[in-house]
Design a protein around this motif. Structure first.
Motif, PDB file in Angstrom:
ATOM      1  N   MET A 109      -5.777   0.434  10.030  1.00 57.02           N
ATOM      2  CA  MET A 109      -7.037   1.068   9.640  1.00 57.02           C
ATOM      3  C   MET A 109      -7.034   1.289   8.133  1.00 57.02           C
ATOM      4  O   MET A 109      -6.089   1.859   7.571  1.00 57.02           O
ATOM      5  N   VAL A 110      -8.107   0.848   7.471  1.00 58.50           N
ATOM      6  CA  VAL A 110      -8.160   0.921   6.014  1.00 58.50           C
ATOM      7  C   VAL A 110      -9.155   1.993   5.588  1.00 58.50           C
ATOM      8  O   VAL A 110     -10.340   1.907   5.891  1.00 58.50           O
ATOM      9  N   ALA A 111      -8.634   3.012   4.891  1.00 61.44           N
ATOM     10  CA  ALA A 111      -9.456   4.141   4.461  1.00 61.44           C
ATOM     11  C   ALA A 111     -10.220   3.799   3.191  1.00 61.44           C
ATOM     12  O   ALA A 111      -9.650   3.229   2.257  1.00 61.44           O
ATOM     13  N   ASN A 112     -11.487   4.184   3.152  1.00 69.66           N
ATOM     14  CA  ASN A 112     -12.328   3.920   1.991  1.00 69.66           C
ATOM     15  C   ASN A 112     -12.622   5.192   1.203  1.00 69.66           C
ATOM     16  O   ASN A 112     -13.472   5.203   0.326  1.00 69.66           O
ATOM     17  N   GLU A 113     -11.919   6.254   1.530  1.00 71.38           N
ATOM     18  CA  GLU A 113     -12.008   7.525   0.826  1.00 71.38           C
ATOM     19  C   GLU A 113     -10.616   8.155   0.855  1.00 71.38           C
ATOM     20  O   GLU A 113      -9.749   7.730   1.622  1.00 71.38           O
ATOM     21  N   PRO A 114     -10.356   9.194   0.023  1.00 74.57           N
ATOM     22  CA  PRO A 114      -9.047   9.848   0.043  1.00 74.57           C
ATOM     23  C   PRO A 114      -8.654  10.239   1.463  1.00 74.57           C
ATOM     24  O   PRO A 114      -9.500  10.730   2.210  1.00 74.57           O
ATOM     25  N   PRO A 115      -7.395   9.947   1.859  1.00 73.54           N
ATOM     26  CA  PRO A 115      -6.244   9.568   1.026  1.00 73.54           C
ATOM     27  C   PRO A 115      -6.124   8.070   0.753  1.00 73.54           C
ATOM     28  O   PRO A 115      -5.073   7.621   0.295  1.00 73.54           O
ATOM     29  N   PHE A 116      -7.161   7.292   1.014  1.00 72.24           N
ATOM     30  CA  PHE A 116      -7.152   5.846   0.804  1.00 72.24           C
ATOM     31  C   PHE A 116      -5.963   5.198   1.543  1.00 72.24           C
ATOM     32  O   PHE A 116      -5.282   5.820   2.325  1.00 72.24           O
ATOM     33  N   GLY A 117      -5.780   3.921   1.312  1.00 71.51           N
ATOM     34  CA  GLY A 117      -4.630   3.229   1.870  1.00 71.51           C
ATOM     35  C   GLY A 117      -4.860   2.633   3.246  1.00 71.51           C
ATOM     36  O   GLY A 117      -5.947   2.718   3.829  1.00 71.51           O
ATOM     37  N   VAL A 118      -3.793   2.006   3.754  1.00 72.18           N
ATOM     38  CA  VAL A 118      -3.808   1.320   5.043  1.00 72.18           C
ATOM     39  C   VAL A 118      -2.915   2.089   6.004  1.00 72.18           C
ATOM     40  O   VAL A 118      -1.724   2.304   5.725  1.00 72.18           O
ATOM     41  N   PHE A 119      -3.475   2.498   7.134  1.00 68.40           N
ATOM     42  CA  PHE A 119      -2.728   3.228   8.153  1.00 68.40           C
ATOM     43  C   PHE A 119      -2.307   2.256   9.251  1.00 68.40           C
ATOM     44  O   PHE A 119      -3.151   1.660   9.914  1.00 68.40           O
ATOM     45  N   GLN A 120      -1.010   2.106   9.442  1.00 68.14           N
ATOM     46  CA  GLN A 120      -0.450   1.308  10.538  1.00 68.14           C
ATOM     47  C   GLN A 120      -0.196   2.255  11.702  1.00 68.14           C
ATOM     48  O   GLN A 120       0.638   3.150  11.614  1.00 68.14           O
ATOM     49  N   VAL A 121      -0.935   2.067  12.792  1.00 64.39           N
ATOM     50  CA  VAL A 121      -0.906   3.021  13.898  1.00 64.39           C
ATOM     51  C   VAL A 121      -0.558   2.283  15.189  1.00 64.39           C
ATOM     52  O   VAL A 121      -1.127   1.224  15.492  1.00 64.39           O
ATOM     53  N   ASP A 122       0.393   2.849  15.960  1.00 62.23           N
ATOM     54  CA  ASP A 122       0.770   2.182  17.213  1.00 62.23           C
ATOM     55  C   ASP A 122      -0.183   2.573  18.334  1.00 62.23           C
ATOM     56  O   ASP A 122      -1.128   3.352  18.134  1.00 62.23           O
ATOM     57  N   MET A 123       0.054   2.035  19.510  1.00 62.73           N
ATOM     58  CA  MET A 123      -0.865   2.226  20.627  1.00 62.73           C
ATOM     59  C   MET A 123      -0.783   3.616  21.249  1.00 62.73           C
ATOM     60  O   MET A 123      -1.568   3.965  22.135  1.00 62.73           O
ATOM     61  N   ASN A 124       0.155   4.449  20.736  1.00 61.51           N
ATOM     62  CA  ASN A 124       0.237   5.844  21.164  1.00 61.51           C
ATOM     63  C   ASN A 124      -0.285   6.789  20.091  1.00 61.51           C
ATOM     64  O   ASN A 124       0.011   7.982  20.108  1.00 61.51           O
ATOM     65  N   SER A 125      -1.061   6.249  19.148  1.00 61.32           N
ATOM     66  CA  SER A 125      -1.670   7.019  18.055  1.00 61.32           C
ATOM     67  C   SER A 125      -0.641   7.575  17.079  1.00 61.32           C
ATOM     68  O   SER A 125      -0.917   8.534  16.358  1.00 61.32           O
ATOM     69  N   ARG A 126       0.539   6.960  17.019  1.00 61.61           N
ATOM     70  CA  ARG A 126       1.567   7.382  16.073  1.00 61.61           C
ATOM     71  C   ARG A 126       1.444   6.570  14.790  1.00 61.61           C
ATOM     72  O   ARG A 126       1.385   5.339  14.825  1.00 61.61           O
ATOM     73  N   VAL A 127       1.406   7.278  13.665  1.00 66.33           N
ATOM     74  CA  VAL A 127       1.319   6.601  12.374  1.00 66.33           C
ATOM     75  C   VAL A 127       2.700   6.062  12.007  1.00 66.33           C
ATOM     76  O   VAL A 127       3.643   6.822  11.806  1.00 66.33           O
ATOM     77  N   VAL A 128       2.807   4.748  11.922  1.00 63.50           N
ATOM     78  CA  VAL A 128       4.063   4.098  11.577  1.00 63.50           C
ATOM     79  C   VAL A 128       4.231   4.041  10.063  1.00 63.50           C
ATOM     80  O   VAL A 128       5.335   4.230   9.540  1.00 63.50           O
ATOM     81  N   SER A 129       3.146   3.788   9.348  1.00 58.51           N
ATOM     82  CA  SER A 129       3.196   3.769   7.891  1.00 58.51           C
ATOM     83  C   SER A 129       1.817   4.059   7.326  1.00 58.51           C
ATOM     84  O   SER A 129       0.795   3.875   7.992  1.00 58.51           O
ATOM     85  N   HIS A 130       1.811   4.557   6.103  1.00 61.99           N
ATOM     86  CA  HIS A 130       0.579   4.739   5.337  1.00 61.99           C
ATOM     87  C   HIS A 130       0.887   4.290   3.922  1.00 61.99           C
ATOM     88  O   HIS A 130       1.658   4.932   3.213  1.00 61.99           O
ATOM     89  N   ARG A 131       0.303   3.162   3.504  1.00 68.56           N
ATOM     90  CA  ARG A 131       0.602   2.595   2.197  1.00 68.56           C
ATOM     91  C   ARG A 131      -0.683   2.216   1.474  1.00 68.56           C
ATOM     92  O   ARG A 131      -1.668   1.832   2.106  1.00 68.56           O
ATOM     93  N   GLN A 132      -0.653   2.323   0.153  1.00 69.41           N
ATOM     94  CA  GLN A 132      -1.822   2.017  -0.656  1.00 69.41           C
ATOM     95  C   GLN A 132      -1.960   0.507  -0.863  1.00 69.41           C
ATOM     96  O   GLN A 132      -0.981  -0.241  -0.795  1.00 69.41           O
ATOM     97  N   ILE A 133      -3.188   0.067  -1.114  1.00 71.19           N
ATOM     98  CA  ILE A 133      -3.407  -1.328  -1.479  1.00 71.19           C
ATOM     99  C   ILE A 133      -2.565  -1.623  -2.712  1.00 71.19           C
ATOM    100  O   ILE A 133      -2.574  -0.852  -3.680  1.00 71.19           O
TER     101      ILE A 133
END
Length: 302
Positions: A133-157
């Motif tokens: 999921m790519v955020a277009n507002e703060p905190p920006f970045g790309v959220f890598q989320v598994d099928m249990n809604s767990r955030v695996v990573s959050h990294r900026q473009i």
């Protein structure tokens, strides 16, 4: 493109850190404008044709602003307006700011919901077993989320600051790589999802009067991108598509949607057909001004 060529191209596209962000409207490129027009590839102009839209089904309640295809069906990324954007549109900020990724079948039946901390989601991809999921507002970045809604990573473009890589209006997954339609870079950037290293970029092709860029979709060695104009209401909107050759970055084709077509935001390819979604929010338009707000639809060439 080697590393030196990539960095040189990046500098030419203006990677300055002091530029502002446009949550909805596409920032204007400082790269030389290549003028598009009707014609054939042999005469140096971009071939063009028309398309219309055909409604398929409504998304789950909310504002669908991104889509991605999976074996089970279609993923839909939810967009919510919060903070400054909610105030801009005179809306009450939702109590729950989390944004969902919905998996539906091809009749629109909800199969699964994944909850994400993305904000103003304007692009998503599905691949490797994750929703991106790519955020277009703060905190920006790309959220890598598994099928249990767990955030695996959050990294900026990549190639931005540590906490602000800028906004995004599209993403796709292809053969283990993540492609991101970066507003700050004015290009479609390929990133290794494990190392997060930028590998290759196709600069946005700027069509006069069509400076709004949005969703992207893979098509047999090419990438389609949604484009549109700046307008104040649905009846004045003019949307279309560009098709890029991935190997060269060359624009192969331009498509214009006929008047009164659905308003495209996200984009995906399924069984040789382009699928899109109408979020219900469009820069400059009143809320839900589009009559196809919330619909998933097909783009048909005519």
């Amino acid at each position: 493109m080697n590393k030196r060529e990539f960095l040189a191209a990046s500098v030419g596209l203006g990677l300055g850190l002091g530029r502002g962000h446009a949550a909805f409207a596409q920032e204007r490129s400082i790269a030389p404008v290549r003028t598009a027009g009707a014609g054939s590839a042999s005469d140096g102009r971009v071939p063009s044709r028309m398309a219309k839209t055909t409604k398929l089904f409504k998304s789950p309640p909310g504002f669908p602003n991104a889509i991605a295809v999976a074996d089970e069906g279609l993923w839909i990324g939810e967009q919510k307006l919060s903070g400054e954007l909610a105030a801009m549109f005179h809306m009450t900020e939702p109590k729950d700011l989390s944004e969902s990724a919905w998996l539906v079948d091809w009749n629109g039946k909800l199969l699964k919901t994944v909850t994400t901390p993305s904000r103003n989601t304007s692009g998503m991809a599905y691949g490797g077993g994750y929703a991106w999921m790519v955020a277009n507002e703060p905190p920006f970045g790309v959220f890598q989320v598994d099928m249990n809604s767990r955030v695996v990573s959050h990294r900026q473009i990549p190639l931005g600051t540590a906490k602000d890589g800028g906004g995004c209006h599209g993403a796709l997954w292809h053969e283990g790589k993540l492609w991101i339609a970066s507003l700050r870079l004015h290009g479609i950037l390929r990133v290794d999802p494990t190392t997060w290293q930028p590998e290759y970029m196709i600069p946005f092709y700027e069509v006069p009067g069509r400076t709004r860029s949005h969703g992207i979709a893979w098509d047999n060695g090419a990438i389609w991108q949604v484009i549109g104009n700046d307008s104040n209401k649905f009846s004045d909107g003019r949307s279309g598509l560009l098709k890029y050759d991935v190997a060269t970055g060359k624009v192969l084709e331009m498509v214009e949607l006929v008047p009164d077509s659905a308003d495209p935001h996200g984009l995906a390819m399924h069984n040789g057909e382009l699928i899109s979604c109408d979020a219900g929010f469009h820069p400059g338009w009143p809320e839900n001004d589009s009559p196809t707000s919330g619909w998933i639809f097909r783009i048909d060439f005519i």
